[in-house]
Design an enzyme around this catalytic site. Sequence first.
Site, PDB file in Angstrom:
ATOM      1  N   HIS A   1       0.808  -1.220   0.000  1.00  0.00           N
ATOM      2  CA  HIS A   1       0.000   0.000   0.000  1.00  0.00           C
ATOM      3  C   HIS A   1       0.846   1.277   0.000  1.00  0.00           C
ATOM      4  O   HIS A   1       0.303   2.375  -0.105  1.00  0.00           O
ATOM      5  CB  HIS A   1      -0.952   0.007   1.198  1.00  0.00           C
ATOM      6  CG  HIS A   1      -2.280   0.651   0.896  1.00  0.00           C
ATOM      7  ND1 HIS A   1      -2.448   1.582  -0.088  1.00  0.00           N
ATOM      8  CD2 HIS A   1      -3.502   0.489   1.465  1.00  0.00           C
ATOM      9  CE1 HIS A   1      -3.702   1.980  -0.116  1.00  0.00           C
ATOM     10  NE2 HIS A   1      -4.369   1.328   0.809  1.00  0.00           N
TER      11      HIS A   1
ATOM     12  N   ASP B   1      -2.334   1.803  -4.652  1.00  0.00           N
ATOM     13  CA  ASP B   1      -3.573   2.164  -3.980  1.00  0.00           C
ATOM     14  C   ASP B   1      -4.679   1.192  -4.357  1.00  0.00           C
ATOM     15  O   ASP B   1      -4.555   0.392  -5.295  1.00  0.00           O
ATOM     16  CB  ASP B   1      -3.979   3.588  -4.349  1.00  0.00           C
ATOM     17  CG  ASP B   1      -3.047   4.627  -3.726  1.00  0.00           C
ATOM     18  OD1 ASP B   1      -2.549   4.368  -2.613  1.00  0.00           O
ATOM     19  OD2 ASP B   1      -2.807   5.670  -4.355  1.00  0.00           O
TER      20      ASP B   1
END
Length: 430
Positions: free
Chosen positions: A402, A406
Site C-alpha cells: 500500500h 492504492d
Amino acid sequence: MSNTEFKMPKMGESISEGTIINWLVNEGETFEEGDILLEVATDKVDNEVPAPASGKMLEHKFKAQDVVPVGEVIAILELSGEKGIAKPSNKSSEKAISKTSTSAEKKKIEKSSSSSSKSFKINENVFISPLVDSIARKNHISYEELARISGTGKDGRLRKSDVSNYLVNGRPFQFAQAVPEVSGFQVPDLKFDKGKGKIVEMDRMRQMIADHMVFSASTAPHVTAYVEADLTEMVHWRNKNKEAFQKKYNEKLTFTPLFIECVAKAIQDFPMINSTLDGKNIIVKDDINIGMATALPSGNLIVPVVKNADKKNLNELAAATNDLVGKARDNKLKADETKGSTFTISNVGTFGSLMGTPIINQPEAAILATGIIKKRAEVMEREEGDTIEIRQMMYLSLSFDHRIVDGYLAGSFLRRIADYMEQFDTNRKI
C-alpha cells in the site's frame, strides 16, 4: 596504517563550500568504514560524510560552524585500509526508523540491557547508514529487528561491527519480545507451554524463507483484495485441447501458463503494478518476469521465474513452466532461474485452498493467489432471462504494497485479470 588528509567533499555541481555542523568522531576516537565522521550544511541540503575506511581520527583542522571550501583538508585520519574518497550522504535519502520524529539530526539509540538477552527495548529512533542498510538487506534483517540492536557509535549509532557481531551471535533478537516501558499497565510475561514432541531443526532454506517473510511483512503494509472469476470457458477449452496440445508440442497443458498469460496481459494494461519501491523512487520495470511459487519435495517453497512472459506464446509459456517446475522438484534449478521476478503468482488451489492471503515476494509490489477451481450453481443473466447453471468458479486474491499501490489500481488490475480469464476465446486454435 597510513596518515591521510581528509578533504571537504564536493556536494553538488554548484556547491563551492560547506559549513561544518558538528563532528561525530572526536580526535583520538576510532571509527569503522561507513561511520559518519561529521555533518556538513550547504545552501541546498545537510549532508552526512561517512568514513572511507576503518581508522582513527588524529586531528580536526576546523571546528563546528566553520565555513570550509570544497577540497580543503578538514582532518587528518589514520586509516587501516583506504578505499577511496568518502562521498557525502544526503540526509533526505537516508533511511531512519522513528515513531515520533523524522529529523535526520541527533538520531539516538536506546541501549538494550544485554546483547545476549532474549528481551529488548524497541528503540524510538534508529539511524541506519547506507552501509548498515546494505548489510541488513543482504541478510534479510528487517528495520524492526535493526531497532533491537544496541549501537556503539556516536550518539548510539549502529555501526558495521554492531550488525556483524549480532549476526555472529546468531541474531538473538530475531524473534524476541519487546520489553514494555514502565507504565500503569504491564504486559504479562505469558510463559506459554510449548508442549513436548519431536524437535525438527529448520534447514537453511526454511530459515531463509522465514527471514524473507518476516522482512516482507514488516517492510510493506499489506492489503489484500479479492474477486471471483468464472473460468468455465477456459476449463472447457483446456479439457478439450490438452491432449492435442501435448501431442503437437510435447508439453503438458496445465492452468499455470493460461494464468500467466492473463496476468501478463493485465500488467501491460496496468504497468504500475509491475514496480518496486527504492527509497522515495518507484521503479516501473521494463520486463514482465512472472515468478511461480512452487513447493519442493522437502516442503519448502521456491519461486522459479518465467522471464519476459509477455513476449511468449502459449506453447512457449507451457514449455517454460513445465521445465521450471520439473527442475524445482528435482532440485536442479539454477540460480539465474530464481532471480529477477517482477510479479509472483501463488497457486494455493493446488493444495485445495479456496483462497489465500499471500505475502509479497520482496521487492515486488504485489502477489496474486489463485484458489481452487470449484463447480458451483450460479445465477446467469441471459437474454431469455436468468438461469441457474453449473459454473467453474475460482477466487483470486491480490496482496499489494500500500506504500506504492492504492486500492483503485489494485482493484482495477485484479478485475482485469479476472476479465481476461472469463473472456477466454473458446475458438482459439492450439
